[in-house]
Write a protein that holds these residues in place. Structure first.
Motif, PDB file in Angstrom:
ATOM      1  N   TYR A   7       0.927  -1.090   0.003  1.00 43.21           N
ATOM      2  CA  TYR A   7       0.098  -0.074   0.031  1.00 43.21           C
ATOM      3  C   TYR A   7       0.814   1.170  -0.240  1.00 43.21           C
ATOM      4  O   TYR A   7       1.917   1.389   0.633  1.00 43.21           O
ATOM      5  N   CYS A   8       0.342   2.204  -0.747  1.00 44.80           N
ATOM      6  CA  CYS A   8       0.928   3.682  -0.598  1.00 44.80           C
ATOM      7  C   CYS A   8       0.340   4.299   0.541  1.00 44.80           C
ATOM      8  O   CYS A   8      -0.944   4.199   1.015  1.00 44.80           O
ATOM      9  N   MET A   9       0.957   5.042   1.258  1.00 45.82           N
ATOM     10  CA  MET A   9       0.676   5.455   2.530  1.00 45.82           C
ATOM     11  C   MET A   9       0.742   6.959   2.661  1.00 45.82           C
ATOM     12  O   MET A   9       2.008   7.342   2.223  1.00 45.82           O
ATOM     13  N   VAL A  10      -0.076   7.784   3.161  1.00 49.53           N
ATOM     14  CA  VAL A  10       0.313   9.183   3.175  1.00 49.53           C
ATOM     15  C   VAL A  10      -0.290   9.899   4.561  1.00 49.53           C
ATOM     16  O   VAL A  10      -1.248   9.312   5.194  1.00 49.53           O
ATOM     17  N   TRP A  11       0.234  10.953   4.973  1.00 50.23           N
ATOM     18  CA  TRP A  11      -0.083  11.605   6.290  1.00 50.23           C
ATOM     19  C   TRP A  11      -0.866  12.897   5.275  1.00 50.23           C
ATOM     20  O   TRP A  11      -0.123  13.701   4.589  1.00 50.23           O
ATOM     21  N   PHE A  12      -1.930  13.227   5.612  1.00 46.57           N
ATOM     22  CA  PHE A  12      -2.660  14.263   5.294  1.00 46.57           C
ATOM     23  C   PHE A  12      -2.980  15.434   6.717  1.00 46.57           C
ATOM     24  O   PHE A  12      -3.056  14.670   7.611  1.00 46.57           O
ATOM     25  N   ARG A  13      -3.223  16.571   6.504  1.00 43.62           N
ATOM     26  CA  ARG A  13      -3.657  17.474   7.661  1.00 43.62           C
ATOM     27  C   ARG A  13      -4.613  18.461   7.134  1.00 43.62           C
ATOM     28  O   ARG A  13      -4.946  18.553   5.804  1.00 43.62           O
ATOM     29  N   GLN A  14      -5.606  18.774   8.058  1.00 38.91           N
ATOM     30  CA  GLN A  14      -6.690  19.641   7.642  1.00 38.91           C
ATOM     31  C   GLN A  14      -6.758  20.619   8.789  1.00 38.91           C
ATOM     32  O   GLN A  14      -7.146  20.133  10.146  1.00 38.91           O
ATOM     33  N   ALA A  15      -6.703  21.772   8.585  1.00 39.28           N
ATOM     34  CA  ALA A  15      -6.805  23.002   9.694  1.00 39.28           C
ATOM     35  C   ALA A  15      -8.112  23.528   9.287  1.00 39.28           C
ATOM     36  O   ALA A  15      -8.703  23.519   8.431  1.00 39.28           O
ATOM     37  N   PRO A  16      -8.698  24.130  10.512  1.00 40.82           N
ATOM     38  CA  PRO A  16     -10.120  24.715  10.548  1.00 40.82           C
ATOM     39  C   PRO A  16     -10.332  25.591   9.375  1.00 40.82           C
ATOM     40  O   PRO A  16      -9.562  26.524   9.128  1.00 40.82           O
ATOM     41  N   GLY A  17     -11.231  25.235   8.491  1.00 38.59           N
ATOM     42  CA  GLY A  17     -11.518  26.422   7.201  1.00 38.59           C
ATOM     43  C   GLY A  17     -10.582  26.347   6.289  1.00 38.59           C
ATOM     44  O   GLY A  17     -10.681  26.903   5.195  1.00 38.59           O
TER      45      GLY A  17
END
Length: 127
Positions: free
Chosen positions: A32-42
């Motif tokens: 599998y390819c693995m990724v870290w994503f992030r999401q800040a408010p808005g």
């Protein structure tokens, strides 16, 4: 099905470090390819770092030189070592996995390509 569980988030001062972990189970394999994503408010979800089945890595420009993605294939754990943290790094961090996606180019693959996601772990960096 693949299950992903993140851990390691928390609150740190600017310049500090954290290491995130993502434990995979179920039908997960090292292919599998693995990724870290992030999401800040808005803000939109953004790819931070990715690692392919062959160990190829790629980083977002905003974290190059500060973050390191790695994996322990024996334990099925994905890591994200985050150094020199900045307030702009504050976000919910998610790991994601996909068997068909590959790391190409100079940026992490987009979120829409990933089938499996963890529940997220919060990272807060105080100035």
């Amino acid at each position: 099905q693949v299950q992903l569980v993140e851990s390691g988030g928390g609150s740190v001062q600017s310049g500090g470090s954290l290491r995130l972990s993502c434990t995979a189970s179920g039908y997960y394999s090292s292919r599998y390819c693995m990724v870290w994503f992030r999401q800040a408010p808005g803000k939109e979800r953004e790819g931070v770092a990715a690692i392919d089945s062959d160990g190829t890595t790629v980083y977002a420009d905003s974290v190059k030189g500060r973050f390191t993605i790695s994996k322990d294939t024996a334990k099925n754990i994905l890591y994200l070592q985050m150094n020199s943290l900045e307030p702009e790094d504050t976000a919910m961090y998610y790991c994601a996995a996909d068997r068909a996606t590959r790391v190409v180019g100079h940026e992490p693959p987009i979120a829409e390509l990933f089938d499996y996601w963890g529940q997220g772990t919060q990272v807060t960096v105080a100035s």
